[in-house]
Design an enzyme around this catalytic site. Structure first.
Site, mmCIF file in Angstrom:
data_model
loop_
_atom_site.group_PDB
_atom_site.id
_atom_site.type_symbol
_atom_site.label_atom_id
_atom_site.label_comp_id
_atom_site.label_asym_id
_atom_site.label_seq_id
_atom_site.Cartn_x
_atom_site.Cartn_y
_atom_site.Cartn_z
ATOM 1 N N ASN A 1 0.966 -1.313 -0.017
ATOM 2 C CA ASN A 1 0.032 0.029 -0.070
ATOM 3 C C ASN A 1 0.891 1.088 -0.020
ATOM 4 O OD1 ASN A 1 -1.776 1.972 0.436
ATOM 5 N ND2 ASN A 1 -2.774 1.426 2.057
ATOM 6 N N ASP A 2 1.404 1.682 1.113
ATOM 7 C CA ASP A 2 2.159 2.914 1.463
ATOM 8 C C ASP A 2 3.293 2.789 0.233
ATOM 9 O OD1 ASP A 2 0.800 3.741 3.435
ATOM 10 O OD2 ASP A 2 1.824 2.531 5.049
ATOM 11 N N VAL A 3 4.061 1.959 -0.115
ATOM 12 C CA VAL A 3 4.936 1.844 -1.199
ATOM 13 C C VAL A 3 4.713 2.284 -2.410
ATOM 14 C CG1 VAL A 3 6.466 0.269 0.230
ATOM 15 C CG2 VAL A 3 4.867 -0.726 -1.335
ATOM 16 N N ALA B 1 1.299 3.638 7.433
ATOM 17 C CA ALA B 1 1.733 5.113 7.701
ATOM 18 C C ALA B 1 0.402 5.684 8.276
ATOM 19 C CB ALA B 1 2.439 5.751 6.477
#
Lengths: 473, 109
Positions: free
Chosen positions: A402-404, A443
């Protein structure tokens, strides 16, 4: 058979060289297997040399043999049984053992200093610099032990991955470290157990154990790759400190190798998140997803798709890039993902994998999982090698990451992940996003990718969704 | 050994400084060797560094001998326990690394 000290020293250097070659072998998968063999030979030489040098009696040999046999069987069984998805926990557990061993060896040296050759001319008081080395080894070992136990509990799910923030934790840590230094000075002044300093090393160990706990509990689950690398580094420094105590070259060199290895991995992980090492250590990042973001998030329109839609899109694509993340490991979906890739390849689709440096819970975690699923390593690419390819890809298939992939890292300077290198999946013609729900990542920030026209959300368990896609293909 | 510690000027270098020299050089070796490790193999790297840092078993064996020699029970039992922990790590670390490395395969052509 006894060994002269000089000859033994040469043998220790040889085993240290073999350890260096073991690490050197890891520069490519082809040379790595031979490298691992060098490592085993190096260890056998070091242990054998010590056996001959130490002059153990019959009872001692029996005890040591039992300990090695028991530990060896346990270790071999674990190595055989452990699922690859659990590697981060296993490595944390192994670190804790190195830490504990360092503490125990330091204790033994403290209580039998003359036999370790670290006493002064009176053969009672321990030399000042030996006491400092001993205290360092015991303290770093204890921090490694308790820190790794906490990291293990967080990775294994015995403990929540959310940061635990004690009040005034920075002051608390500072005071604890100051106390450890104070006790070390007192130890040097006392000259060891025989001259009345016996209780001090126990105080030192207990304080250091507490430091390990307070150091790791505020660090969130997503920062675990840094923590695991950092503890790897600590276990090396503890070994090196004791190498000084024992005047053993193999231990000093190996400790230095492992210490710098862990430090470099920590650095690579921090760079992969665009965070400073200090900010990771201070902790408090991630895991507070529920408190950030507004209620309006869920109302934004999202294009949902079914496994049938996904199969149709990918079958008609010419190039698909698969982006795996921690969710893939949680769902144990690595094997079905490879089956899906095989099915796509049979349809003439070109398939590649893109891996972010901090995907998963430890460095290289995703690579091992894909290797386990028989994905050839030359289909797996690192961020810098594949990022420009997304613009030419028809489909980016994001599974468990997700965040990456969050473009906010590029576009929104206010975002907590601003400046973090990301995989540019938004540049692909279509983004298929396998995810259990629309909740934000670790995050704690929303991913704009979910709401783009070109994105189709496949909301389901990763493994089940991929199985359904294979059926539809 | 001691002959090596005599510098050209004839003054003896203390063993600690000698060891520190080895340590600093080894940190540099580690730095360059580890940067050359491919990122695909970072997990095996951690597993194998775990195994080799268990060379601390050397200290544990000396501890057992020292414990028997000095009659200090704490040293003996601390040593035996440390030997067992290191053995778990050595066997576990090298074997799990071998298992992982065996999985890395090239594309069949």
């Amino acid at each position: 058979m006894t060994l002269s000290a000089d000859f033994a020293a040469v043998l220790y250097v040889i085993s240290a060289i073999l350890f260096i070659l073991a690490l050197r072998g890891l520069s490519s998968p082809e040379t790595s297997r031979r490298g691992n063999m060098y490592g085993m030979v190096g260890m056998a030489i070091a242990v054998g040399t010590t056996f001959l040098l130490a002059g153990l009696g019959d009872l001692a040999v029996l005890l040591v043999g039992l300990a090695i046999g028991l530990g060896g069987v346990v270790g071999a069984l674990i190595a055989r049984k452990i699922p690859m998805t659990d590697m981060p926990q296993l490595v944390a557990a192994f670190h804790s053992l190195v830490g504990m061993a360092a503490v125990l060896v330091a204790l033994a040296a403290f209580y039998s200093p003359d036999a370790f050759g670290i006493t002064g001319p009176d053969r009672i008081r321990i030399k000042a610099y030996s006491l400092v080395e001993l205290a360092l080894g015991a303290a770093i070992g204890a921090v490694t032990f308790s820190g790794s136990v906490i990291a293990f509990a967080k990775l294994n799910g015995n403990m929540s991955g959310s940061p635990i923030l004690l009040p005034a934790r920075h002051l608390l840590n500072f005071l604890l470290v100051a106390a450890v230094i104070g006790v070390t000075i007192a130890m040097v002044l006392s000259g060891g157990a025989a001259s009345g300093g016996g209780v001090l090393i126990w105080i030192l160990i207990v304080l250091s154990l507490i430091v390990g706990v307070t150091l790791i509990i505020p660090i969130g689950g997503a920062d675990m790759p840094v923590v695991v690398s950092m503890l790897n580094s600590y276990s090396g420094w503890a070994a090196a400190a004791l190498g000084f105590t024992l005047s053993n070259v193999a231990l000093i060199i190996t400790g230095a190798l492992v210490g710098s290895s862990g430090a470099i991995l920590s650095y690579i992980m921090c760079k992969g998140m665009n965070r400073s090492f200090v900010s990771v250590i201070l902790g408090g990042f991630g895991g507070d997803a529920a408190t950030t973001g507004g209620g309006d998030r869920e109302q934004r329109p999202v294009k949902r798709g079914s496994s049938g839609d996904a199969a149709f899109i990918m079958k008609n694509a010419s190039r698909v890039i698969i982006v795996p993340g921690y969710g893939l490991a949680v769902a144990q979906a690595q094997h079905v993902t490879r089956e899906m890739a095989d099915a796509l390849k049979a349809e003439g689709v070109d398939v590649a994998y893109a891996i972010h440096p901090v995907a998963g819970r430890m460095p290289g975690h995703m690579n091992v999982l894909l290797a386990e699923a028989n994905v050839p390593y030359d289909e797996v690419f690192e961020l810098e090698d594949i990022n420009s390819e997304f613009a030419n890809a028809d489909v980016a298939f994001v599974i468990g990451a997700n965040d990456v992939t969050n473009p906010a890292a590029r576009t929104d300077p206010q975002s907590p992940i601003a400046g973090m290198p990301i995989l540019d999946v938004d540049k692909a013609a279509t983004v298929l996003f396998v995810k259990r729900s629309l909740s934000p990542g670790y995050a704690g920030i929303d991913n704009d990718l979910f709401y783009q026209d070109r994105t189709m959300m496949l909301l389901s368990d990763a493994k089940k969704m991929v199985e359904d896609i294979i059926k539809a293909l | 050994m001691s002959a090596m510690l005599i510098m050209a000027a004839g003054t003896a270098v203390s063993p600690v400084v000698f060891q520190l020299t080895i340590f600093v050089l080894a940190v540099f070796v580690g730095y360059y060797v580890v940067w050359s490790v491919t990122s695909a193999l970072h997990t095996p790297l951690m597993a194998v560094t775990n195994a080799i840092s268990s060379v601390i078993i050397v200290g544990a064996l000396i501890a057992v001998a020292a414990g028997f020699g000095s009659g200090e029970g704490i040293s003996t039992w601390a040593g035996v326990a440390a030997v067992a922990f290191c053995a778990v790590n050595i066997f576990g670390g090298f074997l799990v690394t071998r298992r992982m490395l065996a999985m890395y395969r090239r594309k069949k052509r």
